[in-house]
Design a protein around this motif. Structure first.
Motif, PDB file in Angstrom:
ATOM      1  N   LEU A 108       0.826  -1.204   0.000  1.00 54.63           N
ATOM      2  CA  LEU A 108       0.000   0.000   0.000  1.00 54.63           C
ATOM      3  C   LEU A 108       0.863   1.259   0.000  1.00 54.63           C
ATOM      4  CD1 LEU A 108      -2.738  -1.103   2.559  1.00 54.63           C
ATOM      5  CD2 LEU A 108      -3.064  -0.789   0.103  1.00 54.63           C
ATOM      6  N   LEU A 109       1.884   1.283   0.838  1.00 55.77           N
ATOM      7  CA  LEU A 109       2.745   2.467   0.909  1.00 55.77           C
ATOM      8  C   LEU A 109       3.527   2.666  -0.380  1.00 55.77           C
ATOM      9  CD1 LEU A 109       4.081   2.203   4.570  1.00 55.77           C
ATOM     10  CD2 LEU A 109       2.523   3.920   3.654  1.00 55.77           C
ATOM     11  N   LEU A 110       3.947   1.585  -1.007  1.00 58.20           N
ATOM     12  CA  LEU A 110       4.692   1.714  -2.257  1.00 58.20           C
ATOM     13  C   LEU A 110       3.801   2.254  -3.377  1.00 58.20           C
ATOM     14  CD1 LEU A 110       6.943  -1.485  -2.192  1.00 58.20           C
ATOM     15  CD2 LEU A 110       7.620   0.889  -1.782  1.00 58.20           C
ATOM     16  N   TRP A 126      -1.935  -0.514  -5.519  1.00 60.87           N
ATOM     17  CA  TRP A 126      -2.863  -0.265  -4.417  1.00 60.87           C
ATOM     18  C   TRP A 126      -3.946  -1.330  -4.381  1.00 60.87           C
ATOM     19  CZ3 TRP A 126      -8.129   1.346  -4.096  1.00 60.87           C
ATOM     20  CH2 TRP A 126      -8.523   1.800  -2.830  1.00 60.87           C
ATOM     21  N   THR A 127      -4.491  -1.695  -5.523  1.00 61.16           N
ATOM     22  CA  THR A 127      -5.532  -2.722  -5.575  1.00 61.16           C
ATOM     23  C   THR A 127      -5.010  -4.049  -5.044  1.00 61.16           C
ATOM     24  OG1 THR A 127      -6.559  -1.638  -7.492  1.00 61.16           O
ATOM     25  CG2 THR A 127      -7.139  -3.939  -7.083  1.00 61.16           C
ATOM     26  N   ALA A 128      -3.781  -4.406  -5.430  1.00 62.96           N
ATOM     27  CA  ALA A 128      -3.181  -5.635  -4.910  1.00 62.96           C
ATOM     28  C   ALA A 128      -3.011  -5.552  -3.394  1.00 62.96           C
ATOM     29  CB  ALA A 128      -1.831  -5.877  -5.578  1.00 62.96           C
ATOM     30  N   GLY A 129      -2.603  -4.404  -2.907  1.00 66.15           N
ATOM     31  CA  GLY A 129      -2.458  -4.227  -1.466  1.00 66.15           C
ATOM     32  C   GLY A 129      -3.785  -4.309  -0.737  1.00 66.15           C
ATOM     33  N   VAL A 130      -4.837  -3.768  -1.333  1.00 66.78           N
ATOM     34  CA  VAL A 130      -6.167  -3.822  -0.729  1.00 66.78           C
ATOM     35  C   VAL A 130      -6.628  -5.267  -0.581  1.00 66.78           C
ATOM     36  CG1 VAL A 130      -8.608  -3.319  -1.140  1.00 66.78           C
ATOM     37  CG2 VAL A 130      -6.891  -1.524  -1.440  1.00 66.78           C
ATOM     38  N   CYS A 162      -4.667  -5.133  11.571  1.00 62.20           N
ATOM     39  CA  CYS A 162      -5.821  -4.229  11.581  1.00 62.20           C
ATOM     40  C   CYS A 162      -5.423  -2.810  11.229  1.00 62.20           C
ATOM     41  CB  CYS A 162      -6.503  -4.295  12.940  1.00 62.20           C
ATOM     42  SG  CYS A 162      -7.248  -5.908  13.257  1.00 62.20           S
ATOM     43  N   VAL A 163      -4.240  -2.379  11.670  1.00 57.69           N
ATOM     44  CA  VAL A 163      -3.742  -1.080  11.232  1.00 57.69           C
ATOM     45  C   VAL A 163      -3.555  -1.076   9.722  1.00 57.69           C
ATOM     46  CG1 VAL A 163      -1.727   0.442  11.295  1.00 57.69           C
ATOM     47  CG2 VAL A 163      -2.711  -0.393  13.412  1.00 57.69           C
ATOM     48  N   ALA A 164      -3.259  -2.253   9.156  1.00 56.40           N
ATOM     49  CA  ALA A 164      -3.089  -2.343   7.705  1.00 56.40           C
ATOM     50  C   ALA A 164      -4.315  -1.834   6.970  1.00 56.40           C
ATOM     51  CB  ALA A 164      -2.792  -3.795   7.306  1.00 56.40           C
ATOM     52  N   THR A 165      -5.507  -2.101   7.509  1.00 56.50           N
ATOM     53  CA  THR A 165      -6.717  -1.631   6.828  1.00 56.50           C
ATOM     54  C   THR A 165      -6.811  -0.111   6.863  1.00 56.50           C
ATOM     55  OG1 THR A 165      -8.037  -1.895   8.848  1.00 56.50           O
ATOM     56  CG2 THR A 165      -7.963  -3.759   7.330  1.00 56.50           C
ATOM     57  N   LEU A 166      -6.262   0.525   7.900  1.00 61.15           N
ATOM     58  CA  LEU A 166      -6.285   1.983   7.951  1.00 61.15           C
ATOM     59  C   LEU A 166      -5.363   2.601   6.906  1.00 61.15           C
ATOM     60  CD1 LEU A 166      -6.320   2.661  11.811  1.00 61.15           C
ATOM     61  CD2 LEU A 166      -8.223   2.858  10.195  1.00 61.15           C
ATOM     62  N   TYR A 167      -4.353   1.856   6.482  1.00 61.73           N
ATOM     63  CA  TYR A 167      -3.471   2.365   5.434  1.00 61.73           C
ATOM     64  C   TYR A 167      -4.162   2.402   4.067  1.00 61.73           C
ATOM     65  CZ  TYR A 167       0.891   2.740   8.044  1.00 61.73           C
ATOM     66  OH  TYR A 167       1.885   3.137   8.909  1.00 61.73           O
ATOM     67  N   ILE A 168      -5.284   1.700   3.926  1.00 65.34           N
ATOM     68  CA  ILE A 168      -6.006   1.731   2.646  1.00 65.34           C
ATOM     69  C   ILE A 168      -6.521   3.139   2.353  1.00 65.34           C
ATOM     70  CG2 ILE A 168      -8.058   0.884   1.433  1.00 65.34           C
ATOM     71  CD1 ILE A 168      -7.545  -1.846   2.709  1.00 65.34           C
ATOM     72  N   PRO A 169      -7.264   3.796   3.266  1.00 63.35           N
ATOM     73  CA  PRO A 169      -7.659   5.190   2.983  1.00 63.35           C
ATOM     74  C   PRO A 169      -6.492   6.167   3.036  1.00 63.35           C
ATOM     75  CG  PRO A 169      -8.403   4.524   5.160  1.00 63.35           C
ATOM     76  CD  PRO A 169      -7.917   3.279   4.490  1.00 63.35           C
ATOM     77  N   VAL A 170      -5.439   5.852   3.803  1.00 63.19           N
ATOM     78  CA  VAL A 170      -4.277   6.737   3.837  1.00 63.19           C
ATOM     79  C   VAL A 170      -3.648   6.837   2.453  1.00 63.19           C
ATOM     80  CG1 VAL A 170      -1.911   6.985   4.708  1.00 63.19           C
ATOM     81  CG2 VAL A 170      -3.769   6.423   6.281  1.00 63.19           C
ATOM     82  N   THR A 171      -3.530   5.705   1.774  1.00 62.71           N
ATOM     83  CA  THR A 171      -2.865   5.683   0.465  1.00 62.71           C
ATOM     84  C   THR A 171      -3.843   5.739  -0.705  1.00 62.71           C
ATOM     85  OG1 THR A 171      -2.856   3.249   0.540  1.00 62.71           O
ATOM     86  CG2 THR A 171      -0.904   4.394   1.363  1.00 62.71           C
ATOM     87  N   GLY A 172      -5.136   5.562  -0.432  1.00 59.60           N
ATOM     88  CA  GLY A 172      -6.097   5.465  -1.532  1.00 59.60           C
ATOM     89  C   GLY A 172      -7.025   6.649  -1.675  1.00 59.60           C
ATOM     90  N   GLY A 173      -6.715   7.742  -0.983  1.00 56.46           N
ATOM     91  CA  GLY A 173      -7.604   8.897  -1.039  1.00 56.46           C
ATOM     92  C   GLY A 173      -7.743   9.508  -2.419  1.00 56.46           C
TER      93      GLY A 173
END
Length: 333
Positions: A108-110, A126-130, A162-173
């Motif tokens: 996600l970060l990459l 990002w989709t793969a990370g999601v 679970c924090v990983a799911t919070l990175y989805i909106p962080v990187t996917g905005g």
């Protein structure tokens, strides 16, 4: 600091013979190095946009994080091909299994690292990370609900998936897909509720049971992540910084002040577990830069500068020391 086995297993023996060096011993939590470096790249990129810091710093660190991800991925895929039982045991371990979330967060970060250079590649990554993040979160929560979980295993590592799911909106905005906004809402819901539940369980374990072993002390910094990452996810979702965002930021800063003396103290051996401190501090540094920019006060800018400088120094030292133990074989022993 002395060097010991980088595994997340606190009881693992220290081995020094080259005959014992093998990719079988490559720990999955080493992917936290990618998280820390990618987070540092995004922090410097934000500092460039807000303060005019040199643009090359963030781009260079971002490129380095991509290289590190490729190298660790090749190593871990080799481990999977040659020692699938070792990978399976690591995945099902009640502590180590949670660090598979570092792979999803790294992806996600990459996606955010490459976004300014290729929007199409960023969307694919990002989709793969999601997909990886949701799959892992489902498995981890399902495993917890099977029951008979040892309360002593309620360690900060539980927060990672679970924090990983919070990175989805962080990187996917800024993702252009029509479905991205709903995915961001879903991820925020899962991450916020599970982080709160697990944070409570972990604090209860830390209060009522024996202190963590020194080898696990760096993982205490993960307790900062739900609030720093939550701040970034929330502000991306609402499009600004309000009072609730400020509460998240300040509590994250408070937790950093509480756990830092417990982490940065003599006698804790160098291991891959130290990389767990990178991504919470990176998230807090980015949050501090965003919050200082919104408030514009001198003390807040001072906090942001200190966090960014501290993060840069820590990751530089960790990178050098990790290369050293990789070259002398201790990383794989």
């Amino acid at each position: 600091m002395t060097v010991q086995n980088p595994s997340v297993y606190p009881s693992a023996p220290v081995l020094h013979s080259w005959r014992e060096v093998s990719v079988r011993n490559l720990p999955v939590n080493l992917f936290a190095a990618v998280m820390g470096l990618a987070g540092l790249a995004l922090a410097w990129r934000l500092a460039h946009g807000i303060l005019g810091a040199p643009a090359g710093v963030g781009e260079a660190v971002g490129a380095f994080s991509l290289v590190v991800f490729v190298l660790i991925s090749l190593g871990y895929l080799t481990k999977l091909a040659r020692y699938p039982r070792a990978v399976r045991a690591e995945f099902h371990h009640p502590i180590a299994g949670n660090f598979f979330g570092t792979i999803a967060i790294s992806i996600l970060l990459l996606s955010a690292v490459v976004a300014p250079h290729s929007a199409g590649a960023a969307s694919v990554i990002w989709t793969a990370g999601v997909v990886a993040t949701f799959a892992l979160s489902f498995v981890v929560v399902s495993r917890l609900l099977n029951g008979q979980v040892d309360p002593s295993h309620a360690l900060p590592a539980w927060i990672v998936p679970c924090v990983a799911t919070l990175y989805i909106p962080v990187t996917g905005g800024q993702m252009p897909m029509a479905w991205a906004s709903e995915i961001n809402l879903l991820a925020s819901a899962i991450g916020a509720v599970m982080a709160l539940v697990l944070f409570t369980m972990i604090i209860a374990r830390l209060v009522h049971r024996d202190p963590l072993a020194p080898s696990l002390a760096p993982s205490l910094m993960i307790l900062v992540a739900p609030f720093a990452v939550g701040f970034l996810a929330y502000t991306n979702m609402v499009g600004g910084i309000d009072r609730f965002a400020a509460l998240l930021f300040y509590f994250g800063l408070f937790m950093f002040a509480v756990v830092a003396p417990k982490v940065f103290r003599p006698g804790i051996p160098l291991s891959a577990a130290w990389w767990a401190i990178g991504f919470p501090i990176a998230a807090l540094a980015i949050a501090a830069l965003k919050y200082a920019a919104s408030r514009g006060t001198g003390p807040l800018w001072g906090i942001a500068f200190v966090l960014l400088g501290t993060l840069t120094l820590i990751l530089a030292v960790l990178t050098v020391r990790t290369v050293q133990i990789a070259l002398n074989g201790k990383l794989f022993s």
